[in-house]
Enzyme design. Structure first.
Site, PDB file in Angstrom:
ATOM      1  N   GLU A   1       2.700  -1.985  -2.861  1.00  0.00           N
ATOM      2  CA  GLU A   1       1.379  -1.628  -3.431  1.00  0.00           C
ATOM      3  C   GLU A   1       0.854  -2.562  -4.224  1.00  0.00           C
ATOM      4  O   GLU A   1       1.349  -3.433  -4.978  1.00  0.00           O
ATOM      5  CB  GLU A   1       2.154  -0.439  -4.620  1.00  0.00           C
ATOM      6  CG  GLU A   1       1.163   0.584  -5.137  1.00  0.00           C
ATOM      7  CD  GLU A   1       0.828   1.785  -4.171  1.00  0.00           C
ATOM      8  OE1 GLU A   1       1.343   1.556  -3.065  1.00  0.00           O
ATOM      9  OE2 GLU A   1       0.175   2.545  -4.448  1.00  0.00           O
TER      10      GLU A   1
ATOM     11  N   ASP B   1      -4.490  17.109  -6.188  1.00  0.00           N
ATOM     12  CA  ASP B   1      -3.347  17.721  -5.693  1.00  0.00           C
ATOM     13  C   ASP B   1      -3.270  19.351  -5.560  1.00  0.00           C
ATOM     14  O   ASP B   1      -2.782  19.739  -4.821  1.00  0.00           O
ATOM     15  CB  ASP B   1      -1.999  17.181  -6.676  1.00  0.00           C
ATOM     16  CG  ASP B   1      -1.748  15.969  -6.377  1.00  0.00           C
ATOM     17  OD1 ASP B   1      -2.275  15.255  -5.490  1.00  0.00           O
ATOM     18  OD2 ASP B   1      -0.943  15.260  -7.369  1.00  0.00           O
TER      19      ASP B   1
ATOM     20  N   LYS C   1       7.028   5.318  -8.914  1.00  0.00           N
ATOM     21  CA  LYS C   1       5.952   5.362  -7.861  1.00  0.00           C
ATOM     22  C   LYS C   1       4.852   4.733  -8.586  1.00  0.00           C
ATOM     23  O   LYS C   1       4.081   5.288  -9.511  1.00  0.00           O
ATOM     24  CB  LYS C   1       5.716   6.764  -7.464  1.00  0.00           C
ATOM     25  CG  LYS C   1       4.534   7.127  -6.579  1.00  0.00           C
ATOM     26  CD  LYS C   1       4.389   8.336  -6.180  1.00  0.00           C
ATOM     27  CE  LYS C   1       3.526   8.547  -5.014  1.00  0.00           C
ATOM     28  NZ  LYS C   1       2.094   8.261  -5.131  1.00  0.00           N
TER      29      LYS C   1
HETATM   30  S1  IVH Z   1       7.367   4.434   0.366  1.00  0.00           S
HETATM   31  C1  IVH Z   1       6.410   6.956   4.475  1.00  0.00           C
HETATM   32  N1  IVH Z   1       7.620   3.689  -2.234  1.00  0.00           N
HETATM   33  O1  IVH Z   1       2.818   6.335  -2.790  1.00  0.00           O
HETATM   34  C2  IVH Z   1       5.948   6.497   3.482  1.00  0.00           C
HETATM   35  N2  IVH Z   1       5.722   4.515  -1.655  1.00  0.00           N
HETATM   36  O2  IVH Z   1       2.710   9.045  -1.468  1.00  0.00           O
HETATM   37  C3  IVH Z   1       6.440   5.378   2.623  1.00  0.00           C
HETATM   38  N3  IVH Z   1       4.104   4.350  -3.471  1.00  0.00           N
HETATM   39  O3  IVH Z   1       1.642   5.453   0.351  1.00  0.00           O
HETATM   40  C4  IVH Z   1       5.986   5.102   1.242  1.00  0.00           C
HETATM   41  N4  IVH Z   1       5.247   3.587  -4.721  1.00  0.00           N
HETATM   42  O4  IVH Z   1       1.075   4.077  -1.683  1.00  0.00           O
HETATM   43  C5  IVH Z   1       7.051   4.193  -1.344  1.00  0.00           C
HETATM   44  N5  IVH Z   1       8.347   2.866  -4.205  1.00  0.00           N
HETATM   45  C6  IVH Z   1       7.568   3.426  -3.229  1.00  0.00           C
HETATM   46  C7  IVH Z   1       6.107   3.630  -3.619  1.00  0.00           C
HETATM   47  C8  IVH Z   1       5.256   4.309  -3.026  1.00  0.00           C
HETATM   48  C9  IVH Z   1       4.143   3.905  -4.672  1.00  0.00           C
HETATM   49  C10 IVH Z   1       2.895   5.012  -2.859  1.00  0.00           C
HETATM   50  C11 IVH Z   1       2.293   4.468  -1.627  1.00  0.00           C
HETATM   51  C12 IVH Z   1       2.525   5.658  -0.536  1.00  0.00           C
HETATM   52  C13 IVH Z   1       2.258   6.632  -1.525  1.00  0.00           C
HETATM   53  C14 IVH Z   1       3.016   7.767  -0.855  1.00  0.00           C
END
Ligand code: IVH
Length: 695
Positions: A184, A46, A126
């Site tokens: 995921e 990051d 996340k």
């Molecule tokens: S929404 C437009 N919701 O984090 C992107 N992502 O940095 C929509 N991830 O690629 C993603 N938990 O692999 C979303 N509750 C969650 C998530 C999540 C993990 C991951 C996913 C995504 C990355 C984004």
């Protein structure tokens, strides 16, 4: 390294640094996305991306066409067929502080021209795994893909189908005719630990953290391997839709749940900045108790019409952001470096640390991986080090504070001899092509007491001979008394019954139980016997393949003798077995070329009754054929179809290639059917297939 503040960079310096950063980030992306083997922590990665963005913001005209800020992930690997996502799978921008969260909330309000009313958001943990997209048509799962470069992913349908938390058919009603459900794929902490323990026991590579283990498990060529990994899935988003199905993110999550998906526990709907900050604190508090890794909280504007208005900027939405946890780091002192010798003789340095708490867990040891890693860090005994729990589980030393180095600290001299009493020389392992690897091994093999003990531990382990009551303590004690020098001796322990009974802590019952457990294992399945030998690269799956391939212990041992003698026919026969390649052949040849190994196996065999394995049939219409199932099956599940095909001697594969003989295509079959047509491969309907196997 302390980088120059961005506002002090000259243009030439900026160009140079952007070039370097692009290369460095690309290399990390490849290791992360294609090889599932990152070499830096997320926090370091990051930091590189942030530095890149900061320089690009200061010098917007220098943004490179291939800038890491303009893409998601890395190119796909070639192993899987490409799948174009109906809607690209993008990423989220990161927020690292309360200020960043406030800035996000303010930006949303500014963009929507809202004034004082707080905006409703969802706050979802996340999950730290890898994202996947599942395409459902009329409620049936027809395709599953990894993210890939965001636009085109890898077709891992068969692998994803093996996950119990991925519905093959959506429950309930009200789903759009076509929907790409996104979420995921991840592994829990307990499952991760078990997987690594098994890999270690089989002398295979272990994974650095649950995320890599999940990625590595999903991206297996053979879905059978994926099926053995307890992968899980949380749904949290969607891509292509044939029609809307919810008005808010919160409602969408409830629907996904009703259709049979798991959604992230602890997700909540919150109001305004205050709600966002509180949700983050709560996530920090529950993090250690979840049993799986999360690396932050995802904030999303709840109203989907507002999400549409907010839209996207380059690769990320304006309506959402990932609030990331800071890396869990601590400082401590490296007190000693111990060397552990594994079953295969690999020497692993382990850092002994002054105990310190990192993210709520007391850490006293950290792996240093190998000699190269020690040299790279230049870590010395007595050094103050920065420790990090990577992906929450395995502590790693990330750097050394050189300013605090004691005057007498000298570079670590990796042992040239095994720490065992035999002090056998340590050799640096080379690959088949002669290149040096990072692994150093004791050359003592079974003569090395450490390796011997590790071998015995493997031999009695659950997936091998599974002898209860023979733990490390007993193995060590019996070895020291001279009762155990090789696996066969286990089956002679009854000769020491009286001595055992007079030994401290062994009562009549425990001695009887132990000896009874040993007796029941005197009859053993061929695959367990092969696995129990602990030959490098011959893990559980390979052992099963070999057992099925040879059928009897006689055939297996006769073939191994020939392989050791480099008999081309025997090598070809082994090579032709599913999933067996040169690493296994080399390892088997090396093992059976050693006289002491042959004797060990012979002695053992004399003690045992080794059961024949069920040989695949050779007299059926599909024997020896490679079959691919694609699309939905209606008369049987995919697993049943596979098991039946295998029983009849066919090999079931997940992807269509020149080697495929038959493609069985059900409704919804897509790219595989196309490939089959291009390659001129026989395509059958499910009914035609059933008629064929029924003979
Ligand atoms: S929404 C437009 N919701 O984090 C992107 N992502 O940095 C929509 N991830 O690629 C993603 N938990 O692999 C979303 N509750 C969650 C998530 C999540 C993990 C991951 C996913 C995504 C990355 C984004």
């Amino acid at each position: 390294m302390t980088a120059k503040p961005v506002d002090q960079l000259t243009e030439a310096e900026a160009v140079e640094e952007l070039t370097k950063l692009a290369d460095e980030i690309t290399a990390h992306d490849i290791r992360y996305y294609q090889e599932d083997q990152p070499s830096v922590s997320d926090a370091d990665y990051d930091a590189l991306k942030q530095r890149n963005t900061a320089i690009e913001q200061a010098f917007p005209h220098l943004v490179r066409e291939n800038s890491p800020s303009l893409r998601v992930g890395a190119a796909r690997s070639e192993q899987f067929a490409p799948v174009e996502h109906g809607v690209p799978m993008l990423s989220l921008d990161n927020a690292f502080s309360d200020e960043d969260a406030a800035e996000f909330d303010a930006r949303v309000k500014r963009f929507l021209r809202l004034d004082s009313d707080p905006v409703a958001y969802t706050a979802e943990p996340k999950i730290d795994g890898l994202s996947a997209s599942l395409r459902y048509e009329n409620g049936l799962l027809v395709r599953g893909a990894t993210r890939g470069d965001g636009r085109v992913g890898e077709d891992v349908t068969e692998n994803l189908r093996t996950l119990s938390e991925i519905p093959k058919r959506l429950k309930g009603a009200g789903w759009p005719e076509v929907i790409e459900v996104r979420g995921e794929v991840y592994l829990g902490h307990a499952e991760f630990a078990a997987l690594n323990a098994a890999a270690e026991a089989a002398g295979q590579r272990t994974y650095a953290n649950p995320r890599n283990a999940a990625a590595g498990s999903l991206r297996q060529i053979d879905p059978k391997i994926t099926a053995q990994r307890p992968l899980r899935f949380f749904a949290y988003a969607w891509g292509l839709l044939s029609g809307p199905f919810a008005e808010t993110q919160w409602e969408a999550l409830q629907k996904l749940k009703a259709w049979g998906f798991q959604t992230t526990p602890q997700s909540q709907r919150v109001e305004g900045l205050e709600g966002l900050l509180a949700a983050y604190r709560e996530a920090e508090a529950v993090r250690p108790h979840l049993g799986f890794d999360i690396d932050g909280v995802v904030y999303k504007v709840d109203r989907l019409d507002w999400q549409s208005r907010l839209g996207f900027v380059s690769r990320a939405p304006r309506w959402g952001i990932a609030r990331k946890f800071p890396a869990q780091q601590a400082r401590t002192v490296l007190e000693a470096i111990d060397i552990q010798v594994g079953r295969t003789g690999a020497l692993t340095p382990v850092a002994r640390l002054t105990p310190v708490t990192v993210g709520g867990v007391v850490v006293t040891n950290a792996t240093l991986h190998n000699a190269d890693e020690i040299a790279r860090l230049d870590v010395r005994i007595g050094d103050t080090v920065i420790l990090q729990r990577a992906g929450d589980v395995i502590p790693q030393i990330v750097s050394v504070i050189e300013a605090e180095r004691p005057a007498e600290a000298h570079p670590y001299d990796f042992p040239h001899e095994c720490p065992c009493p035999l002090t056998t020389p340590v050799v640096r392992e080379t690959t088949a092509t002669g290149a040096e690897t990072v692994v150093r091994r004791c050359s003592g093999e079974f003569a090395c007491p450490f390796q011997k003990l590790a071998h015995l531990r493997h031999f009695v382990s659950r997936k091998a001979f599974d002898i209860e009551g023979l733990g490390e303590k007993q193995l060590t004690a019996f070895s020291e008394r001279g009762w155990l020098t090789a696996p066969a001796d286990i089956f002679c322990l009854h000769e020491h019954r009286d001595e055992l009974l007079t030994t401290e802590r062994y009562g009549e019952t425990s001695v009887s139980n132990l000896l009874a457990n040993i007796e029941t294992r005197r009859t053993i399945a061929l695959d367990r016997f092969i696995y129990g030998l602990g030959i490098r690269h011959i893990g559980e799956t390979t052992a099963t393949v070999m057992a099925r391939g040879y059928g009897t212990a006689e055939a297996f041992l006769a073939a191994m003798d020939k392989v050791a003698d480099r008999d081309p026919e025997a090598i070809d026969e082994l090579d032709a077995m599913d999933q067996i390649g040169s690493a296994v052949i080399e390892a088997a040849a090396a093992y059976f070329a050693e006289d002491h190994n042959r004797k060990l196996v012979q002695d053992l065999r004399e003690q045992l009754t080794i059961l024949d394995a069920e040989k695949p049939k050779t007299d059926t219409a599909v024997a020896g054929k490679t079959v691919v199932f694609t699309g939905a099956l209606e008369k049987m599940t995919r697993d049943e179809a596979k098991a039946q095909a295998e029983r009849l001697g066919a090999k079931v594969s997940g992807s269509v290639s020149k080697k495929t003989d038959i493609v069985v295509a059900g409704p919804g079959a897509g790219s595989k059917l196309k490939t089959a047509a291009e390659l001129g491969i026989q395509v059958l309907t499910e009914d035609e297939w059933l008629a064929l196997v029924a003979g």
